[in-house]
Design a protein around this motif. Structure first.
Motif: not given
Lengths: 294, 294
Positions: A224-247
């Protein structure tokens, strides 16, 4: 029809503020089949009791996080890392999982070896090539002990933005190269969407990992974007961001992986939510974005 | 003995708040040999006048930033991108550089094609494989026009943390694969330390780039931590971060590259400094960390 969530696992870091018992209750309540555990939790409860908490709820342990931090240059640092990883291997065996995830560490401190894995730029040993070679040496040191205990060292490539301070394994292909000298049941790899989704070689690396029977875990969470101040904690629930999970899920399935799919999210907002709600969301997103493609 | 700074180039983004004339004066005053320019500056001054400002100061133009943003899915977006890049090719020819740097763009917006290159996750087209294939198609569209004008399309791999929102070319190897169908004088690559330093395949990719005669620019700046709130602006002066400049510079030199070494830093603190001071620091760091290894 209810989705089959038996392969869906909740990594307990996703419900960071819950106790082990609370996390297990949340996962079981949401109908998930497994949990991924962390060593500090296992140590708090005691490995045997932790194993019982999980099995009494009808769940499996999909993996244990984490060993690693293997990049020290000095003898004392190397000895301490080996000793700690032997304990981690024993804990994994006791807790009832073969899969011990390794985050191998970043560039070590040069002038102050005792400083730990996140040196300032001013004291960092910038020799990335040599650091990576030391990781290979430490894996060789630990592999026999892992094999004796029926535990697999599972190398986790981390996103390249963590190469300086957290893990010098940056691609799945590199993890496979490091694993190559060892049997597949002794050294494996994680496919974590957050860390590898961007990789132009991802399809072929996943296929190779499957062919070599080294996929020990498929972990999912979103970029997900923008990255969090601590980039380690920038992750989102599946479907909330840019990743192509089906593929990516299809590639993992085509590679023959039939194990658990672990959701591991580091995110302050997710941590603030009720564990039961988080576990339910993990199950829902798995059912909608991942399961149909496995 | 004074260091030979003739191959040291100041990318004018490093002195963002200076006019073209001020940036050129700072570079010349610090004894550097070249400047890297940006299109908006060239357009403001007019390409011919901009060329004169640079040559009157005894400097060369090492590159022009930037073309690209090629990932649109809709006909209008594709036509606009091609048109804009043809103008960029003409400007590069007029300004007197062969090297036109391309940042190819991130995932496009799906439901709102006119939104530009940084869609929200909710509207992003997550098909990274197809997006990358479109980049290849657009390069093929533009290559003949670049060749006619004696300009090289220079593909810039960006750090994987920018794959969603800025550039779907994430490794030097991928850039070389995209360049492969075209002559080396028409499509080349940038080696920018900030973007590629972490790559386990970097040594072999640089060697390949040299063998194929595609290295169009060597750009340097450092990876510093913590990341800035806008990660794009997290770059530091050479020597202030974690990158192993001696090793990477040696690889670039061994690959046969003998062109300019451009310093391009996006960083609020650097932008707040006096341009003359910044240019002097660029020269000093080049002399101490890069030049001895070229």
């Amino acid at each position: 029809m209810t989705a089959d969530l038996s392969r869906c696992s909740l990594n307990t870091a996703t419900v960071k503020h819950a106790s082990l018992a609370e996390a297990v209750e949340a996962a079981a309540g949401a109908g998930l089949g497994a949990v991924g555990l962390w060593r500090h939790q296992v140590q708090e409860a005691g490995a045997e009791k932790a194993a019982r908490i999980v099995s009494d709820a009808g769940l499996r342990v999909s993996s244990l996080c984490r060993g690693g931090f293997l990049t020290a240059t000095d003898e004392a640092g190397i000895a301490a890392a080996l000793e700690d990883n032997r304990r981690a291997i024993e804990e994994a065996a006791t807790i009832g999982t073969r899969e011990l995830v390794f985050v191998v560490g970043g560039l070590p401190a040069m002038s102050a070896p005792g400083q730990g894995p996140r040196p300032d730029a001013g004291t960092a040993d910038r020799d990335l090539v040599a650091t990576r070679a030391r990781v290979a040496d430490r894996i060789a040191d630990l592999a026999p002990y892992a094999a004796e205990h029926g535990v697999r060292i599972v190398l986790e490539p981390l996103h390249p933005m963590f190469a300086a301070d957290r893990a010098v394994i940056s691609t799945l292909g590199q993890a496979l190269d490091l694993a190559a000298p060892f049997p597949a049941e002794t050294v494996g790899v994680v496919v974590d969407t957050y860390h590898v989704w961007w990789d132009p070689a991802l399809a072929e690396s996943i296929a190779r990992a499957g062919h070599e029977r080294r996929i020990a875990s498929y972990q999912v969470c979103d970029w997900i974007l923008p990255l969090a101040a601590e980039p380690l904690n920038s992750r989102g629930h599946v479907g909330d961001g840019y990743i192509d999970f089906p593929t990516i899920s299809r590639w993992v399935a085509e590679a023959g992986y039939d194990g658990d799919v672990e959701t591991e999210i580091f995110n302050e907002e997710v941590w603030a939510a009720e564990p039961a709600r988080t576990a339910a969301t993990v199950g829902e997103r798995y059912a909608s974005h991942v399961l149909p493609h496995l």
